[in-house]
Design an enzyme around this catalytic site. Sequence first.
Site, mmCIF file in Angstrom:
data_model
loop_
_atom_site.group_PDB
_atom_site.id
_atom_site.type_symbol
_atom_site.label_atom_id
_atom_site.label_comp_id
_atom_site.label_asym_id
_atom_site.label_seq_id
_atom_site.Cartn_x
_atom_site.Cartn_y
_atom_site.Cartn_z
ATOM 1 N N ASN A 7 0.871 -1.178 0.000
ATOM 2 C CA ASN A 7 0.000 0.000 0.000
ATOM 3 C C ASN A 7 0.903 1.222 0.000
ATOM 4 O OD1 ASN A 7 -1.519 2.295 0.978
ATOM 5 N ND2 ASN A 7 -3.123 0.886 1.601
ATOM 6 N N ASP A 194 -4.118 -4.949 0.431
ATOM 7 C CA ASP A 194 -4.585 -4.388 1.703
ATOM 8 C C ASP A 194 -6.079 -4.672 1.800
ATOM 9 O OD1 ASP A 194 -5.302 -2.919 3.885
ATOM 10 O OD2 ASP A 194 -4.822 -0.958 3.021
ATOM 11 N N ASP A 323 2.169 4.557 5.361
ATOM 12 C CA ASP A 323 1.927 4.026 6.703
ATOM 13 C C ASP A 323 1.844 2.503 6.690
ATOM 14 O OD1 ASP A 323 -0.329 4.124 5.180
ATOM 15 O OD2 ASP A 323 -1.672 4.777 6.775
ATOM 16 N N HIS A 324 2.185 1.885 5.561
ATOM 17 C CA HIS A 324 2.219 0.425 5.432
ATOM 18 C C HIS A 324 3.640 -0.018 5.086
ATOM 19 C CE1 HIS A 324 -2.259 -0.416 5.086
ATOM 20 N NE2 HIS A 324 -2.205 0.902 4.999
ATOM 21 N N CYS A 556 0.500 18.067 29.122
ATOM 22 C CA CYS A 556 -0.069 16.752 29.388
ATOM 23 C C CYS A 556 -0.126 16.525 30.893
ATOM 24 C CB CYS A 556 0.779 15.681 28.708
ATOM 25 S SG CYS A 556 0.286 13.997 29.119
ATOM 26 N N CYS A 582 -1.644 14.238 24.166
ATOM 27 C CA CYS A 582 -0.257 14.022 24.567
ATOM 28 C C CYS A 582 0.619 13.895 23.322
ATOM 29 C CB CYS A 582 -0.154 12.767 25.426
ATOM 30 S SG CYS A 582 1.531 12.317 25.877
#
Length: 610
Positions: A7, A194, A323-324, A556, A582
């Site tokens: 992907n 995917d 992101d793959h 945070c 955060c």
Amino acid sequence: MKIVTYNVNGLRQRVSQFDSLLKLLDSFDADIICFQETKLRRQELTADLAIADGYESFFSCTRTSEKGRTGYSGVATFCRVKSASSSCETALPVTAEEGITGLVNSNSRGGKSETSTVAEGLEEYEKEELLMIDQEGRCVITDHGHFVVFNVYGPRAVADDADRIEFKHRFYGVLERRWECLLRQGRRVFVVGDLNIAPFAMDRCEAGPDFEKNEFRKWFRSLLVERGGSFSDVFRSKHPERKDAFTCWSSSSGAEQFNYGSRIDHILVAGSCLHQDEDKQGHSFLACHVKECDILTEYKRFKNENMPTRWKGGLVTKFKGSDHVPVFISFDDLPDIPEHSTPPLASRYLPMIYGFQQTLVSVFKKRRANEEAKAIEVSCSSSTQSNTSSICGDISTGPLRNCGSMGISLEKSCSFENKSTSGVTEAETVAATGSIDNLSDGIRASSVRALNISRDGDRKKARKIQSSQLSLKSFFTTNSKVNNVEDSSSSYVSSSPSSQVESITEPNVSGKEDSEPTTSTQEQDQTGSSAKQKNDAALMEWQRIQNLMQNSIPLCKGHKEACVARVVKKPGPTFGRRFYVCSRAEKQTVVISNGLHQNSETSKRVMRSK
């Protein structure tokens, strides 16, 4: 032989990262490369994204105009070949098909898209329903003789989106019908891509107790051999006990730094082996031919300056990459297949790549149009030259005493011809000057010719230019000036011939041309300055708001560190709202001696909304 699925999260960006498509493809060293989420529309396909030496490509692009999904998905299959014209290689497909329904058949050689018959096994579906399934460009099917490859990008559907859940059901239902039909024919089927489904709890970091109860995860597991299906999850078959083996991470939360991800990129294989033994007990393509299947965790997906440090903590970083990660399968070399050529679906035949083929009729039409245009251009240029020479000749042959009394030269007479194109008609000229009977024959002839030229085209250009400059008020100003000239025309008639000529040249031409643009220019300057002041004020106010937000970032509660801003993208009443979380990356829960210590992701709740 080696097959890779990846992907890319935008093919254009990955090609730019490697400087060329060829370098990107060569980095896998694979025979068949399947990309998902190319994010390309068909009209955006260019040679630098689809053509590489030694590869044949097959694309499926989104055709939907639905808001938010234009150019969103898309898949592409690249096949490494030695010869595209005629080859016996298994990597070069015998046939290729866009979509899974059989209705999307791109007649690439003709540059048109034609409708084919419904694929076998899908006759009970409505045609409109099937067309909707293939509108998002989520599958390319290539038949390589020994096996059929389905390059799939599965739909994503969140729990509260009923429409997408229904679409996902239809998509996988039709896809399963195609697989079953091929398996009944004795074909071997490879499903790569995917699928947006993590089938088991071990395929998701910190999966909840109800994780495996999801309907799509149940459907995925029903396909597997151990659950009575026909397919084998090749990675899990080769690595049954491996944990934390993920292929996708959230890039917005920096989850990859702590390997907080899921395994949703798969390679499924179904079918018998190529052995000719009569006893098929214990024989399958997976058992007899597949050598390895693994996740390319160390594959370079980011620019060098943005390479993440895995499992070492740190603040969230926006990585410039997919992101793959890729997943590959390798198996023994297969026998050659009968000689065949590249299928028509190949990108080399797309009109936007090789151009549109012209017919003999279109060539002759284009040639005739060019000849007519040249003839018109020559006639216009010759007529313009003759008119100009005759005008200047008439002026030069006129009585010298008239030119002397006018106090103008030959250049000024020609400038009068050009100024007449400002839209003053012959009747207006006569009304403004009283009478032109006292003019010499040469001046009268030149004036008439100048007016004729202005009507033929020059006056249209002048009007077009002036129409973008004049305001409504300037038209009333012009009318009042013409009326004043008409009222005072009798005084010019009673004067000498020289004063009559001066009245023509000064009030009518110079006065009108000089005064009108000045008024409109002042109005435009005032409008532009006021708009600029408003824009400057809005810009300063927005900068003030941004500075205020930047200086008031909360800390945070757990780590006492500055939070990072996020935007709500989920449809609903809070869509578009900004909030703080955060800044540390998402990671797993850690159990310590004095109890449960929550991870940084679960503890970063909304600090302040904007």
